[in-house]
Motif scaffolding. Structure first.
Motif, PDB file in Angstrom:
ATOM      1  N   LEU A 116       0.833  -1.197   0.000  1.00 50.43           N
ATOM      2  CA  LEU A 116       0.000   0.000   0.000  1.00 50.43           C
ATOM      3  C   LEU A 116       0.868   1.247   0.000  1.00 50.43           C
ATOM      4  O   LEU A 116       0.651   2.173  -0.790  1.00 50.43           O
ATOM      5  CB  LEU A 116      -0.941  -0.006   1.209  1.00 50.43           C
ATOM      6  N   TYR A 117       1.867   1.271   0.864  1.00 50.46           N
ATOM      7  CA  TYR A 117       2.759   2.432   0.909  1.00 50.46           C
ATOM      8  C   TYR A 117       3.533   2.581  -0.394  1.00 50.46           C
ATOM      9  O   TYR A 117       3.719   3.692  -0.883  1.00 50.46           O
ATOM     10  CB  TYR A 117       3.749   2.324   2.071  1.00 50.46           C
ATOM     11  N   MET A 118       3.988   1.461  -0.962  1.00 54.40           N
ATOM     12  CA  MET A 118       4.724   1.521  -2.220  1.00 54.40           C
ATOM     13  C   MET A 118       3.853   2.139  -3.318  1.00 54.40           C
ATOM     14  O   MET A 118       4.321   2.959  -4.111  1.00 54.40           O
ATOM     15  CB  MET A 118       5.199   0.134  -2.639  1.00 54.40           C
ATOM     16  N   THR A 119       2.578   1.776  -3.338  1.00 54.03           N
ATOM     17  CA  THR A 119       1.661   2.321  -4.333  1.00 54.03           C
ATOM     18  C   THR A 119       1.458   3.815  -4.118  1.00 54.03           C
ATOM     19  O   THR A 119       1.493   4.611  -5.067  1.00 54.03           O
ATOM     20  CB  THR A 119       0.311   1.587  -4.262  1.00 54.03           C
ATOM     21  N   ILE A 120       1.246   4.219  -2.876  1.00 49.01           N
ATOM     22  CA  ILE A 120       1.026   5.640  -2.573  1.00 49.01           C
ATOM     23  C   ILE A 120       2.279   6.448  -2.894  1.00 49.01           C
ATOM     24  O   ILE A 120       2.201   7.524  -3.508  1.00 49.01           O
ATOM     25  CB  ILE A 120       0.603   5.825  -1.102  1.00 49.01           C
ATOM     26  N   ILE A 121       3.436   5.948  -2.499  1.00 52.11           N
ATOM     27  CA  ILE A 121       4.699   6.658  -2.777  1.00 52.11           C
ATOM     28  C   ILE A 121       4.908   6.785  -4.280  1.00 52.11           C
ATOM     29  O   ILE A 121       5.268   7.857  -4.777  1.00 52.11           O
ATOM     30  CB  ILE A 121       5.878   5.928  -2.104  1.00 52.11           C
ATOM     31  N   SER A 122       4.663   5.710  -5.018  1.00 51.42           N
ATOM     32  CA  SER A 122       4.818   5.748  -6.479  1.00 51.42           C
ATOM     33  C   SER A 122       3.897   6.784  -7.098  1.00 51.42           C
ATOM     34  O   SER A 122       4.303   7.532  -7.996  1.00 51.42           O
ATOM     35  CB  SER A 122       4.526   4.376  -7.084  1.00 51.42           C
ATOM     36  N   ALA A 123       2.663   6.838  -6.625  1.00 54.76           N
ATOM     37  CA  ALA A 123       1.712   7.810  -7.168  1.00 54.76           C
ATOM     38  C   ALA A 123       2.145   9.237  -6.851  1.00 54.76           C
ATOM     39  O   ALA A 123       2.121  10.118  -7.730  1.00 54.76           O
ATOM     40  CB  ALA A 123       0.318   7.538  -6.616  1.00 54.76           C
ATOM     41  N   LEU A 124       2.531   9.489  -5.615  1.00 57.81           N
ATOM     42  CA  LEU A 124       2.939  10.843  -5.232  1.00 57.81           C
ATOM     43  C   LEU A 124       4.179  11.295  -5.999  1.00 57.81           C
ATOM     44  O   LEU A 124       4.259  12.442  -6.433  1.00 57.81           O
ATOM     45  CB  LEU A 124       3.190  10.916  -3.726  1.00 57.81           C
ATOM     46  N   VAL A 125       5.141  10.399  -6.180  1.00 58.15           N
ATOM     47  CA  VAL A 125       6.361  10.756  -6.918  1.00 58.15           C
ATOM     48  C   VAL A 125       6.044  10.985  -8.391  1.00 58.15           C
ATOM     49  O   VAL A 125       6.526  11.937  -9.004  1.00 58.15           O
ATOM     50  CB  VAL A 125       7.439   9.662  -6.735  1.00 58.15           C
ATOM     51  N   SER A 126       5.219  10.131  -8.971  1.00 55.87           N
ATOM     52  CA  SER A 126       4.918  10.241 -10.404  1.00 55.87           C
ATOM     53  C   SER A 126       4.015  11.424 -10.731  1.00 55.87           C
ATOM     54  O   SER A 126       4.077  11.950 -11.841  1.00 55.87           O
ATOM     55  CB  SER A 126       4.259   8.950 -10.899  1.00 55.87           C
ATOM     56  N   LEU A 127       3.186  11.850  -9.789  1.00 62.94           N
ATOM     57  CA  LEU A 127       2.301  12.984 -10.048  1.00 62.94           C
ATOM     58  C   LEU A 127       3.027  14.324 -10.038  1.00 62.94           C
ATOM     59  O   LEU A 127       2.544  15.289 -10.601  1.00 62.94           O
ATOM     60  CB  LEU A 127       1.158  13.012  -9.031  1.00 62.94           C
ATOM     61  N   VAL A 128       4.187  14.376  -9.426  1.00 63.14           N
ATOM     62  CA  VAL A 128       4.973  15.609  -9.414  1.00 63.14           C
ATOM     63  C   VAL A 128       5.708  15.707 -10.748  1.00 63.14           C
ATOM     64  O   VAL A 128       6.433  14.786 -11.126  1.00 63.14           O
ATOM     65  CB  VAL A 128       5.968  15.608  -8.228  1.00 63.14           C
ATOM     66  N   PRO A 129       5.518  16.806 -11.491  1.00 66.43           N
ATOM     67  CA  PRO A 129       6.189  16.940 -12.787  1.00 66.43           C
ATOM     68  C   PRO A 129       7.707  16.840 -12.646  1.00 66.43           C
ATOM     69  O   PRO A 129       8.293  17.349 -11.704  1.00 66.43           O
ATOM     70  CB  PRO A 129       5.788  18.348 -13.251  1.00 66.43           C
ATOM     71  N   GLY A 130       8.315  16.151 -13.589  1.00 69.01           N
ATOM     72  CA  GLY A 130       9.764  16.020 -13.596  1.00 69.01           C
ATOM     73  C   GLY A 130      10.275  14.724 -13.010  1.00 69.01           C
ATOM     74  O   GLY A 130      11.459  14.428 -13.101  1.00 69.01           O
ATOM     75  N   SER A 131       9.410  13.942 -12.397  1.00 70.30           N
ATOM     76  CA  SER A 131       9.837  12.641 -11.873  1.00 70.30           C
ATOM     77  C   SER A 131       8.746  11.628 -12.153  1.00 70.30           C
ATOM     78  O   SER A 131       7.561  11.959 -12.145  1.00 70.30           O
ATOM     79  CB  SER A 131      10.110  12.721 -10.368  1.00 70.30           C
ATOM     80  N   ILE A 132       9.177  10.405 -12.426  1.00 65.82           N
ATOM     81  CA  ILE A 132       8.206   9.344 -12.673  1.00 65.82           C
ATOM     82  C   ILE A 132       8.819   8.007 -12.252  1.00 65.82           C
ATOM     83  O   ILE A 132      10.009   7.775 -12.441  1.00 65.82           O
ATOM     84  CB  ILE A 132       7.761   9.299 -14.150  1.00 65.82           C
ATOM     85  N   VAL A 133       7.984   7.172 -11.660  1.00 67.11           N
ATOM     86  CA  VAL A 133       8.426   5.833 -11.293  1.00 67.11           C
ATOM     87  C   VAL A 133       8.302   4.978 -12.552  1.00 67.11           C
ATOM     88  O   VAL A 133       7.214   4.793 -13.088  1.00 67.11           O
ATOM     89  CB  VAL A 133       7.578   5.251 -10.150  1.00 67.11           C
ATOM     90  N   VAL A 134       9.441   4.486 -13.034  1.00 63.51           N
ATOM     91  CA  VAL A 134       9.432   3.688 -14.263  1.00 63.51           C
ATOM     92  C   VAL A 134       9.287   2.203 -13.979  1.00 63.51           C
ATOM     93  O   VAL A 134       8.881   1.438 -14.860  1.00 63.51           O
ATOM     94  CB  VAL A 134      10.678   3.958 -15.136  1.00 63.51           C
ATOM     95  N   GLU A 135       9.626   1.788 -12.763  1.00 62.88           N
ATOM     96  CA  GLU A 135       9.472   0.382 -12.405  1.00 62.88           C
ATOM     97  C   GLU A 135       9.398   0.276 -10.890  1.00 62.88           C
ATOM     98  O   GLU A 135      10.069   1.015 -10.161  1.00 62.88           O
ATOM     99  CB  GLU A 135      10.652  -0.445 -12.923  1.00 62.88           C
ATOM    100  N   ALA A 136       8.571  -0.651 -10.438  1.00 62.00           N
ATOM    101  CA  ALA A 136       8.467  -0.950  -9.011  1.00 62.00           C
ATOM    102  C   ALA A 136       8.626  -2.451  -8.839  1.00 62.00           C
ATOM    103  O   ALA A 136       7.901  -3.219  -9.460  1.00 62.00           O
ATOM    104  CB  ALA A 136       7.131  -0.487  -8.458  1.00 62.00           C
ATOM    105  N   ARG A 137       9.575  -2.851  -8.033  1.00 62.92           N
ATOM    106  CA  ARG A 137       9.794  -4.275  -7.764  1.00 62.92           C
ATOM    107  C   ARG A 137       9.338  -4.566  -6.344  1.00 62.92           C
ATOM    108  O   ARG A 137      10.033  -4.254  -5.374  1.00 62.92           O
ATOM    109  CB  ARG A 137      11.251  -4.644  -7.950  1.00 62.92           C
ATOM    110  N   ARG A 138       8.158  -5.163  -6.285  1.00 62.21           N
ATOM    111  CA  ARG A 138       7.529  -5.436  -5.005  1.00 62.21           C
ATOM    112  C   ARG A 138       8.366  -6.390  -4.164  1.00 62.21           C
ATOM    113  O   ARG A 138       8.537  -6.184  -2.966  1.00 62.21           O
ATOM    114  CB  ARG A 138       6.144  -6.009  -5.255  1.00 62.21           C
ATOM    115  N   THR A 139       8.885  -7.448  -4.780  1.00 61.50           N
ATOM    116  CA  THR A 139       9.632  -8.450  -4.015  1.00 61.50           C
ATOM    117  C   THR A 139      10.934  -7.887  -3.450  1.00 61.50           C
ATOM    118  O   THR A 139      11.356  -8.272  -2.362  1.00 61.50           O
ATOM    119  CB  THR A 139       9.942  -9.678  -4.887  1.00 61.50           C
TER     120      THR A 139
END
Length: 192
Positions: A116-139
């Motif tokens: 859940l936190y990984m999803t929220i962090i990814s969304a918050l980082v990607s929504l800010v212009p200039g940064s985007i999460v290109v891959e998330a490795r859950r394991t």
């Protein structure tokens, strides 16, 4: 109960089962897609939501934290500050006459293992212009983040620290005492 039935029971329980919140969310999307609120659309949305959640069950997300209203407000306010400042920075870069300098990808190991936190962090980082999460490795509990105009090792470290700061704010707003201790204990060790 036979071993086969036990395995089936565990499998269906871990894969979702009856998911009323997902059904209601899908029904809401259905009504919004039709752009007309009516009893028939709502009932059809509930039926479609129930069918979809049975065909494509979602795994349950484990959440043992607690919402801290003040820290949630701080998280939201800081997100909006980051959003505006990054939007201004990207706008200035787009009208600049110099050619773009490119960007880099940084690997960020999150300190708290929670989907859940990984999803929220990814969304918050990607929504800010200039940064985007290109891959998330859950394991591996790792995010790969692309930073706009990040070309130096110092810039990479700053981007990594920005993502870890977002993680800290998310855990402070939504986490349990143990999760908060894990994040705060790690950040104290890194600064020492």
């Amino acid at each position: 109960m036979s071993p086969r039935r036990i395995g089936q029971h565990i499998s269906s329980r871990t894969r979702g089962g009856f998911q009323p919140r997902a059904i209601i969310a899908l029904a809401l999307v259905w009504v919004l897609l039709w752009d007309r609120i009516s009893l028939g659309n709502a009932i059809n949305g509930l039926i479609i939501g129930a069918v979809i959640t049975q065909i494509f069950p979602l795994p349950s997300i484990q959440y043992f934290g607690r919402i801290h209203p003040w820290r949630l407000l701080v998280l939201t306010a800081r997100f909006f500050v980051d959003l505006v400042s990054a939007a201004i920075e990207v706008s200035i870069a787009t009208v600049d006459h110099r050619p773009p300098r490119g960007g880099s990808i940084v690997e960020v190991h999150l300190r708290v293992r929670n989907e859940l936190y990984m999803t929220i962090i990814s969304a918050l980082v990607s929504l800010v212009p200039g940064s985007i999460v290109v891959e998330a490795r859950r394991t591996a509990n790792v995010l790969y983040v692309h930073g706009f105009h990040v070309t130096t090792p110092e810039g990479l470290e700053e981007l990594r620290q920005d993502v870890l700061d977002v993680e800290t704010r998310v855990v402070r707003a939504l986490g349990s005492a143990e999760e908060l201790e894990a994040v705060m204990g790690t950040s104290r060790k890194e600064s020492a």
